[in-house]
Design a protein around this motif. Structure first.
Motif, mmCIF file in Angstrom:
data_model
loop_
_atom_site.group_PDB
_atom_site.id
_atom_site.type_symbol
_atom_site.label_atom_id
_atom_site.label_comp_id
_atom_site.label_asym_id
_atom_site.label_seq_id
_atom_site.Cartn_x
_atom_site.Cartn_y
_atom_site.Cartn_z
ATOM 1 N N ASP A 34 0.818 -1.221 0.000
ATOM 2 C CA ASP A 34 0.000 0.000 0.000
ATOM 3 C C ASP A 34 0.852 1.271 0.000
ATOM 4 O OD1 ASP A 34 -2.298 -1.587 0.142
ATOM 5 O OD2 ASP A 34 -2.270 -1.591 2.333
ATOM 6 N N GLY A 35 1.946 1.212 -0.718
ATOM 7 C CA GLY A 35 2.809 2.390 -0.828
ATOM 8 C C GLY A 35 3.705 2.621 0.367
ATOM 9 N N HIS A 36 3.785 1.649 1.299
ATOM 10 C CA HIS A 36 4.634 1.782 2.486
ATOM 11 C C HIS A 36 5.600 0.603 2.553
ATOM 12 C CE1 HIS A 36 1.845 4.890 3.845
ATOM 13 N NE2 HIS A 36 0.846 4.032 3.677
ATOM 14 N N LEU A 37 6.820 0.893 2.981
ATOM 15 C CA LEU A 37 7.801 -0.166 3.186
ATOM 16 C C LEU A 37 7.661 -0.719 4.601
ATOM 17 C CD1 LEU A 37 11.029 1.281 1.483
ATOM 18 C CD2 LEU A 37 9.543 -0.552 0.645
ATOM 19 N N TYR A 38 7.673 -2.044 4.711
ATOM 20 C CA TYR A 38 7.564 -2.704 6.009
ATOM 21 C C TYR A 38 8.709 -3.694 6.157
ATOM 22 C CZ TYR A 38 2.785 -0.870 6.184
ATOM 23 O OH TYR A 38 1.693 -0.043 6.197
ATOM 24 N N GLY A 39 9.185 -3.833 7.382
ATOM 25 C CA GLY A 39 10.256 -4.770 7.669
ATOM 26 C C GLY A 39 10.929 -4.409 8.978
ATOM 27 N N SER A 40 11.737 -5.315 9.481
ATOM 28 C CA SER A 40 12.402 -5.094 10.769
ATOM 29 C C SER A 40 13.364 -3.909 10.707
ATOM 30 C CB SER A 40 13.151 -6.360 11.190
ATOM 31 O OG SER A 40 12.257 -7.440 11.379
ATOM 32 N N LEU A 41 14.090 -3.779 9.604
ATOM 33 C CA LEU A 41 15.022 -2.656 9.469
ATOM 34 C C LEU A 41 14.283 -1.327 9.440
ATOM 35 C CD1 LEU A 41 17.567 -4.085 6.845
ATOM 36 C CD2 LEU A 41 17.787 -3.990 9.328
ATOM 37 N N ILE A 42 13.153 -1.303 8.781
ATOM 38 C CA ILE A 42 12.349 -0.077 8.738
ATOM 39 C C ILE A 42 11.823 0.246 10.130
ATOM 40 C CG2 ILE A 42 10.348 1.048 7.712
ATOM 41 C CD1 ILE A 42 12.584 0.538 5.743
ATOM 42 N N ASP A 43 11.433 -0.778 10.873
ATOM 43 C CA ASP A 43 10.934 -0.564 12.234
ATOM 44 C C ASP A 43 12.030 -0.008 13.147
ATOM 45 O OD1 ASP A 43 8.446 -1.461 11.527
ATOM 46 O OD2 ASP A 43 8.787 -3.515 12.226
ATOM 47 N N ILE A 44 13.251 -0.499 12.972
ATOM 48 C CA ILE A 44 14.363 0.012 13.788
ATOM 49 C C ILE A 44 14.570 1.501 13.530
ATOM 50 C CG2 ILE A 44 16.872 -0.077 14.074
ATOM 51 C CD1 ILE A 44 16.688 -3.106 13.712
ATOM 52 N N LEU A 45 14.534 1.901 12.263
ATOM 53 C CA LEU A 45 14.708 3.315 11.932
ATOM 54 C C LEU A 45 13.538 4.150 12.436
ATOM 55 C CD1 LEU A 45 16.054 3.036 8.261
ATOM 56 C CD2 LEU A 45 17.362 3.539 10.330
ATOM 57 N N VAL A 277 24.473 8.839 16.248
ATOM 58 C CA VAL A 277 23.388 8.212 15.481
ATOM 59 C C VAL A 277 23.578 6.696 15.451
ATOM 60 C CG1 VAL A 277 22.327 8.023 13.197
ATOM 61 C CG2 VAL A 277 22.985 10.268 14.086
ATOM 62 N N ILE A 278 24.808 6.253 15.202
ATOM 63 C CA ILE A 278 25.088 4.815 15.197
ATOM 64 C C ILE A 278 24.823 4.227 16.579
ATOM 65 C CG2 ILE A 278 26.840 3.055 14.815
ATOM 66 C CD1 ILE A 278 25.949 4.487 12.292
ATOM 67 N N GLY A 279 25.230 4.948 17.635
ATOM 68 C CA GLY A 279 24.993 4.461 18.992
ATOM 69 C C GLY A 279 23.513 4.308 19.293
ATOM 70 N N ALA A 280 22.693 5.273 18.855
ATOM 71 C CA ALA A 280 21.246 5.177 19.070
ATOM 72 C C ALA A 280 20.655 4.007 18.299
ATOM 73 C CB ALA A 280 20.573 6.486 18.652
ATOM 74 N N LEU A 281 21.146 3.776 17.084
ATOM 75 C CA LEU A 281 20.653 2.635 16.306
ATOM 76 C C LEU A 281 21.064 1.317 16.952
ATOM 77 C CD1 LEU A 281 21.256 3.860 12.635
ATOM 78 C CD2 LEU A 281 19.107 3.785 13.914
ATOM 79 N N ILE A 282 22.247 1.290 17.582
ATOM 80 C CA ILE A 282 22.667 0.080 18.303
ATOM 81 C C ILE A 282 21.701 -0.219 19.440
ATOM 82 C CG2 ILE A 282 24.428 -0.828 19.873
ATOM 83 C CD1 ILE A 282 26.536 0.503 18.121
ATOM 84 N N ILE A 283 21.337 0.808 20.199
ATOM 85 C CA ILE A 283 20.425 0.607 21.324
ATOM 86 C C ILE A 283 19.052 0.148 20.841
ATOM 87 C CG2 ILE A 283 19.205 1.803 23.189
ATOM 88 C CD1 ILE A 283 21.689 3.492 23.588
ATOM 89 N N GLN A 284 18.552 0.761 19.763
ATOM 90 C CA GLN A 284 17.249 0.370 19.239
ATOM 91 C C GLN A 284 17.301 -1.046 18.661
ATOM 92 O OE1 GLN A 284 14.288 1.974 19.509
ATOM 93 N NE2 GLN A 284 13.465 0.092 18.648
ATOM 94 N N THR A 285 18.391 -1.383 17.970
ATOM 95 C CA THR A 285 18.533 -2.732 17.437
ATOM 96 C C THR A 285 18.612 -3.757 18.567
ATOM 97 O OG1 THR A 285 19.741 -1.841 15.529
ATOM 98 C CG2 THR A 285 19.908 -4.210 15.927
ATOM 99 N N LEU A 286 19.325 -3.392 19.635
ATOM 100 C CA LEU A 286 19.413 -4.281 20.796
ATOM 101 C C LEU A 286 18.041 -4.491 21.420
ATOM 102 C CD1 LEU A 286 21.027 -5.844 22.895
ATOM 103 C CD2 LEU A 286 21.495 -3.685 24.058
ATOM 104 N N THR A 287 17.261 -3.429 21.527
ATOM 105 C CA THR A 287 15.904 -3.550 22.071
ATOM 106 C C THR A 287 15.050 -4.466 21.202
ATOM 107 O OG1 THR A 287 16.063 -1.302 22.982
ATOM 108 C CG2 THR A 287 13.867 -2.257 22.775
ATOM 109 N N THR A 288 15.137 -4.272 19.885
ATOM 110 C CA THR A 288 14.393 -5.133 18.960
ATOM 111 C C THR A 288 14.824 -6.589 19.085
ATOM 112 O OG1 THR A 288 14.178 -3.284 17.397
ATOM 113 C CG2 THR A 288 13.815 -5.507 16.537
ATOM 114 N N THR A 289 16.131 -6.807 19.228
ATOM 115 C CA THR A 289 16.657 -8.171 19.361
ATOM 116 C C THR A 289 16.143 -8.841 20.627
ATOM 117 O OG1 THR A 289 18.678 -7.497 18.197
ATOM 118 C CG2 THR A 289 18.760 -9.544 19.471
#
Length: 343
Positions: A34-45, A277-289
C-alpha cells in the motif's frame, strides 16, 4: 582503521544485525505494501527516530561537559501539550489546529531548554543538579497536563508525523535526517562547533579568548530541549495519545549511552554526531533483538545493560590494550626481555 571513532560502533551494529539474521532469516526482508515499506530494518529506523533526536541534542550538551537529565520529561510534556490542544478542537484533523498544537509544544520545549541553560550557565548550578530539577518537576507537569490520564486524539493530520510515510519511508526518518543535517551544518560548517568543543575542553580559557561561554552553553541546552520536544511529538503522534507518566521514560539514560557508544567523551570537548546516530541505532537494534528472542520482561533491562557494558568495554582503548598486554605476557613470557635488549 581500528582507531577511527566509527569503527567499533559499526562493528557492534553489524554484529547485532548478523545475529538477528542468523536467528531470523527473514530479518532483512522488506516488503512494499500500500505504498509503504515494512520490515524489521524499517521498524528500527522508525521506532529509533525519537531516541536519535534526543541523542543528537544530548551530544552537544555533553560536548560542553554538561548533561541533561530532563529530556525524558520534556518528551512527555511536549506530547501532552500537543495532544491536549488537539483534543479540545472540534475538528481534530484541522491543519491549523495541529500546527498550533505543534508550535505550542515546540515553544514550550525551547523555554524548558532555556530554563536548563539559565540554571547551568547563569546560576552556576551543576548540570546534573540543574537538569535533575526539571527531570522530577517535568514529569509532574506532564501528569498535571494530562490529569493523570492517557489523552487520546483522533487526528489523521497529527498521526502523519509519527506514523505517516513519505516516498514509501516513514516520515519520522526525514524529520531526524533534517535535524541531523541542521546540527551538522551548524557545528561543522560554522565556528559554533569549535566554540562548543573549546568550552567543553576549558571554559575559562575560552572566555579569556573572547568566546561567550555562557551563551554557547545556553544554546546547546535550548537545542537539546528542541530535539526532545520534537521526539515527544513523534512518540505521541505515532500512537495518537499522550501518557504523561510513561512517555519518554528513561530516554535520558539511553541518550547518554548512545552518545558514549558513539565516541563522545563525558569529559567534554570533541564530539561525533554520526557516532551518536550509530549508537542510538545500536540501542534500538538491541531492544528489537531482546523482544524478538523472547527475553522475559523482568530481566530485559539487565540483559540490555550487560550488552551495553560489553560494547563500552570493547570500545575502550585502555581496556583493549590491557587485554592485549596480558595475552602477550601469558603466551610470550620472554618477549619483554627480548625487547628490552634491542638497541
Amino acid at each position: 582503521m581500528m582507531r577511527h571513532y566509527l569503527f567499533w560502533p559499526l562493528c557492534v551494529l553489524g554484529a547485532l544485525l548478523l545475529f538477528n539474521l542468523l536467528y531470523s532469516p527473514d530479518f532483512f526482508s522488506i516488503v512494499l505494501r500500500d505504498g509503504h515499506l515494512y520490515g524489521s530494518l524499517i521498524d528500527i529506523l522508525n521506532f529509533g527516530a525519537p531516541l536519535v533526536l534526543v541523542a543528537i541534542g544530548m551530544t552537544l550538551v555533553i560536548a560542553t561537559k554538561g548533561i541533561d537529565l530532563s529530556v525524558g520529561s520534556i518528551v512527555a510534556i511536549s506530547g501532552a501539550i500537543a495532544c491536549l490542544s488537539i483534543s479540545k478542537g472540534s475538528d481534530q484533523s484541522s491543519l491549523g489546529l495541529v500546527m498550533t498544537a505543534i508550535l505550542s509544544s515546540l515553544a514550550l520545549s525551547l523555554v524548558l531548554g532555556l530554563w536548563n541553560g539559565f540554571l547551568v550557565a547563569g546560576a552556576g548550578i551543576q548540570p546534573i543538579i540543574a537538569t535533575l530539577i526539571l527531570m522530577v518537576a517535568g514529569r509532574g507537569i506532564a501528569q498535571l497536563v494530562t490529569s493523570g490520564q492517557i489523552i487520546t486524539v483522533d487526528s489523521s493530520t497529527y498521526e502523519y508525523i509519527g506514523a505517516g510515510s513519505l516516498a514509501t519511508l516513514p516520515f519520522s526518518i526525514f524529520i531526524v535526517a533534517a535535524m541531523l543535517i541542521v546540527a551538522l551544518l551548524l557545528t561543522r560548517k560554522t565556528a559554533l562547533g569549535l566554540f562548543i568543543e573549546s568550552v567543553g575542553s576549558n571554559p575559562t580559557a575560552s572566555r579569556l579568548a573572547g568566546i561567550r561561554s555562557n551563551m554557547v552553553i545556553m544554546s546547546v541546552y535550548i537545542f537539546c530541549g528542541l530535539c526532545a520536544g520534537i521526539a515527544g511529538l513523534l512518540l505521541s503522534s505515532n500512537v495518537s495519545s499522550a501518557d504523561g507518566n510513561n512517555a519518554g521514560l528513561w530516554y535520558e539514560l539511553d541518550a547518554i549511552l548512545a552518545v558514549v557508544i558513539g565516541g563522545t567523551s563525558l569529559n567534554g570537548g570533541r564530539f561525533y554526531l554520526m557516532g551518536t546516530v550509530i549508537g542510538a541505532l545500536i540501542i534500538q537494534t538491541l531492544t528489537t533483538t531482546i523482544y524478538m528472542i523472547g527475553v522475559p520482561p523482568e530481566i530485559t533491562l539487565v540483559v540490555k545493560s550487560v550488552v551495553v557494558l560489553a560494547v563500552c568495554l570493547i570500545q575502550s582503548e585502555t581496556f583493549r590494550s590491557t587485554i592485549m598486554t596480558r595475552w602477550k605476557t601469558r603466551n610470550y613470557p620472554g618477549e619483554k626481555e627480548v625487547v628490552r635488549h634491542v638497541p
